[in-house]
Scaffold this motif. Structure first.
Motif, PDB file in Angstrom:
ATOM      1  N   VAL A  15       0.828  -1.124  -0.370  1.00  0.00           N
ATOM      2  CA  VAL A  15      -0.082   0.007  -0.165  1.00  0.00           C
ATOM      3  C   VAL A  15       1.322   1.051   0.277  1.00  0.00           C
ATOM      4  N   TYR A  16       0.267   2.284  -0.555  1.00  0.00           N
ATOM      5  CA  TYR A  16       0.772   3.588  -0.433  1.00  0.00           C
ATOM      6  C   TYR A  16       0.342   4.535  -0.060  1.00  0.00           C
ATOM      7  N   THR A  17       0.842   5.155   0.273  1.00  0.00           N
ATOM      8  CA  THR A  17      -0.384   6.712   1.119  1.00  0.00           C
ATOM      9  C   THR A  17       0.521   7.785   0.369  1.00  0.00           C
ATOM     10  N   LEU A  18      -1.120   8.868   0.235  1.00  0.00           N
ATOM     11  CA  LEU A  18      -0.537  10.465  -0.081  1.00  0.00           C
ATOM     12  C   LEU A  18      -1.739  11.131   0.074  1.00  0.00           C
ATOM     13  N   TRP A  19      -0.502  12.455   0.939  1.00  0.00           N
ATOM     14  CA  TRP A  19      -0.758  13.540   2.097  1.00  0.00           C
ATOM     15  C   TRP A  19      -0.750  14.450   1.352  1.00  0.00           C
ATOM     16  N   TYR A  20      -1.596  15.788   1.969  1.00  0.00           N
ATOM     17  CA  TYR A  20      -2.578  16.957   1.060  1.00  0.00           C
ATOM     18  C   TYR A  20      -2.627  17.750   2.397  1.00  0.00           C
ATOM     19  N   ASP A  21      -2.347  19.216   1.713  1.00  0.00           N
ATOM     20  CA  ASP A  21      -2.192  20.011   2.424  1.00  0.00           C
ATOM     21  C   ASP A  21      -3.509  20.911   2.869  1.00  0.00           C
ATOM     22  N   ILE A  22      -4.113  21.848   3.736  1.00  0.00           N
ATOM     23  CA  ILE A  22      -5.937  22.315   3.530  1.00  0.00           C
ATOM     24  C   ILE A  22      -6.239  22.753   2.142  1.00  0.00           C
ATOM     25  N   ASP A  23      -5.487  23.233   1.287  1.00  0.00           N
ATOM     26  CA  ASP A  23      -6.186  23.121   0.310  1.00  0.00           C
ATOM     27  C   ASP A  23      -5.715  22.541  -0.789  1.00  0.00           C
ATOM     28  N   ASP A  24      -5.540  21.344  -0.332  1.00  0.00           N
ATOM     29  CA  ASP A  24      -6.220  19.442  -1.215  1.00  0.00           C
ATOM     30  C   ASP A  24      -4.710  19.973  -2.342  1.00  0.00           C
ATOM     31  N   ASN A  25      -3.733  20.227  -1.713  1.00  0.00           N
ATOM     32  CA  ASN A  25      -2.241  20.074  -2.486  1.00  0.00           C
ATOM     33  C   ASN A  25      -0.935  19.159  -2.220  1.00  0.00           C
TER      34      ASN A  25
ATOM     35  N   ALA B  37      -1.169   4.511   9.758  1.00  0.00           N
ATOM     36  CA  ALA B  37       0.264   4.829   9.055  1.00  0.00           C
ATOM     37  C   ALA B  37      -0.407   6.605   9.595  1.00  0.00           C
ATOM     38  N   THR B  38       0.687   7.363  10.362  1.00  0.00           N
ATOM     39  CA  THR B  38       0.809   8.263  11.288  1.00  0.00           C
ATOM     40  C   THR B  38       1.740   9.412  10.030  1.00  0.00           C
ATOM     41  N   ALA B  39       1.827  10.554  10.048  1.00  0.00           N
ATOM     42  CA  ALA B  39       2.655  11.676   8.797  1.00  0.00           C
ATOM     43  C   ALA B  39       2.594  12.617  10.136  1.00  0.00           C
ATOM     44  N   THR B  40       3.729  12.750   9.596  1.00  0.00           N
ATOM     45  CA  THR B  40       4.529  13.690  10.815  1.00  0.00           C
ATOM     46  C   THR B  40       4.266  15.139   9.854  1.00  0.00           C
ATOM     47  N   PRO B  41       3.823  15.989   9.791  1.00  0.00           N
ATOM     48  CA  PRO B  41       2.961  17.393   9.489  1.00  0.00           C
ATOM     49  C   PRO B  41       4.920  18.075   8.913  1.00  0.00           C
ATOM     50  N   ALA B  42       5.552  18.860   7.700  1.00  0.00           N
ATOM     51  CA  ALA B  42       6.708  19.082   7.871  1.00  0.00           C
ATOM     52  C   ALA B  42       6.723  19.981   8.001  1.00  0.00           C
TER      53      ALA B  42
ATOM     54  N   MET C 299      -1.324  21.165  16.657  1.00  0.00           N
ATOM     55  CA  MET C 299      -0.281  20.972  16.040  1.00  0.00           C
ATOM     56  C   MET C 299      -1.477  19.841  14.819  1.00  0.00           C
ATOM     57  N   PRO C 300      -1.024  19.400  13.816  1.00  0.00           N
ATOM     58  CA  PRO C 300      -2.124  18.425  12.799  1.00  0.00           C
ATOM     59  C   PRO C 300      -1.583  17.050  13.150  1.00  0.00           C
ATOM     60  N   SER C 301      -2.183  16.079  13.181  1.00  0.00           N
ATOM     61  CA  SER C 301      -2.189  14.497  13.491  1.00  0.00           C
ATOM     62  C   SER C 301      -2.331  13.814  12.071  1.00  0.00           C
ATOM     63  N   PRO C 302      -2.131  13.603  11.421  1.00  0.00           N
ATOM     64  CA  PRO C 302      -2.707  12.830   9.403  1.00  0.00           C
ATOM     65  C   PRO C 302      -2.808  11.862  10.054  1.00  0.00           C
ATOM     66  N   GLU C 303      -3.618  10.876   9.894  1.00  0.00           N
ATOM     67  CA  GLU C 303      -3.928   9.016  10.149  1.00  0.00           C
ATOM     68  C   GLU C 303      -4.627   8.870   9.008  1.00  0.00           C
ATOM     69  N   VAL C 304      -4.092   7.502   8.436  1.00  0.00           N
ATOM     70  CA  VAL C 304      -5.179   6.581   7.706  1.00  0.00           C
ATOM     71  C   VAL C 304      -5.551   5.585   8.053  1.00  0.00           C
ATOM     72  N   THR C 305      -6.314   4.872   8.420  1.00  0.00           N
ATOM     73  CA  THR C 305      -6.868   4.038   9.106  1.00  0.00           C
ATOM     74  C   THR C 305      -7.302   2.992   8.083  1.00  0.00           C
ATOM     75  N   ILE C 306      -6.205   1.420   8.157  1.00  0.00           N
ATOM     76  CA  ILE C 306      -7.268   0.360   6.816  1.00  0.00           C
ATOM     77  C   ILE C 306      -7.630  -0.610   8.026  1.00  0.00           C
ATOM     78  N   ASP C 307      -8.751  -1.040   8.326  1.00  0.00           N
ATOM     79  CA  ASP C 307      -9.082  -1.948   8.838  1.00  0.00           C
ATOM     80  C   ASP C 307      -9.200  -3.525   7.875  1.00  0.00           C
ATOM     81  N   VAL C 308      -8.182  -4.365   8.268  1.00  0.00           N
ATOM     82  CA  VAL C 308      -8.149  -5.736   8.043  1.00  0.00           C
ATOM     83  C   VAL C 308      -8.615  -7.195   8.311  1.00  0.00           C
TER      84      VAL C 308
END
Length: 284
Positions: A187-197, A244-249, A262-271
């Motif tokens: 699996v791979y992850t993509l991450w975005y800012d508040i404007d979806d960049n 998957a937990t990202a450390t925001p740049a 500070m934001p703590s963005p996460e992606v969770t997958i139920d397996v």
């Protein structure tokens, strides 16, 4: 694991003009007491909010509705204020810190941007710089920062074994998957800012709520990619969560202020992992 190339939005900057003048009077804002008022100056700050109709990326995210300014001298707060967006079409907002003045010497100026109008909630962009205030002189500095990572999505890599069946394409982001014992899924992850960049986090860490059901190992060359392996061996099936937990740049320069965080963005997958059945073949 196949390494995926992800686009990185460049040039995401937040510019804040800071003009430090010699001793004087006038203006508004709040300043703290200083030991030697004879060695102080005024601090004028201007923030330009981008129009909602503007293209993205902008200097400040289009979603920014307020910017919190803090000035610290030797670790102590000297002044702070919350500058709110003037209108949907944006425009400049200014504040001048006077009172007893800004102490001469090094002062740390930090600007944190928020989606709220009152400088509370999650910080969406930040910048910070040390400004050397020289009494009786005018000093100018530009603060530059990129928006922070706010959210993420997970995708199955092309050709990965999925649902313990034949390799299949899984369109769109995933929040759940099924697999068999011993199967692996990249699996791979993509991450975005508040404007979806699209953004690239400083780091991504992976975890499993139950390693006896499924384990996850990050790609050593790219932590935004990981391999999930089904470990469950009993009859029936079992489930766990892969996160998957990202450390925001940029978060190392953005202390929370005025209730912000500070934001703590996460992606969770139920397996869900299904045990493989045994097959016995008898030939007589």
């Amino acid at each position: 694991m196949r390494k995926l190339t992800k686009g990185i939005v460049a040039g995401l900057v937040m510019a804040v003009l800071v003009v430090l003048a010699g001793c004087g009077s006038g203006g508004s804002g709040t300043a703290g007491l200083v030991e030697n008022p004879q060695q102080t100056g005024n601090l004028h700050i201007a923030v330009k909010f981008p129009s909602r109709d503007g293209v993205t990326p902008q200097n400040l995210p289009l979603a920014t509705d307020s910017v919190h300014i803090t000035v610290k001298h030797q670790g102590s707060m000297v002044a702070e204020d919350c500058l709110a967006r003037p209108a949907a079409n944006g425009g400049p907002v200014t504040v001048t810190f006077t009172a007893t003045g800004v102490p001469a010497g090094d002062n740390t100026v930090t600007a944190n941007a928020y989606q709220s109008s009152d400088c509370t909630g999650t910080i969406v962009a930040t910048c910070s710089a040390v400004v050397n205030v020289i009494a009786g002189q005018t000093n100018t500095v530009t603060l530059t920062a990129e928006p922070l990572v706010i959210r993420g999505e997970a995708y199955v890599s092309d050709g990965a074994l999925y649902s313990a069946q034949e390799p299949m394409q899984v369109p769109g982001p995933i929040t759940a998957m099924e697999m068999g014992t011993g199967d692996t899924v990249d699996v791979y992850t993509l991450w975005y800012d508040i404007d979806d960049n699209q953004m690239l986090p400083d780091d991504v860490t992976w975890s499993s709520t139950d390693d006896t059901v499924a384990t996850v190992v990050a790609d050593p060359l790219d932590p935004t990619i990981a391999e999930i392996t089904g470990e469950f061996a009993d009859t029936g099936s079992a489930s766990c969560q892969i996160t998957a937990t990202a450390t925001p740049a940029g978060q190392e320069v953005a202390p929370a202020q005025m209730g912000g965080s500070m934001p703590s963005p996460e992606v969770t997958i139920d397996v869900t992992v299904h045990a493989r059945g045994d097959l016995e073949v008898i030939v007589e």
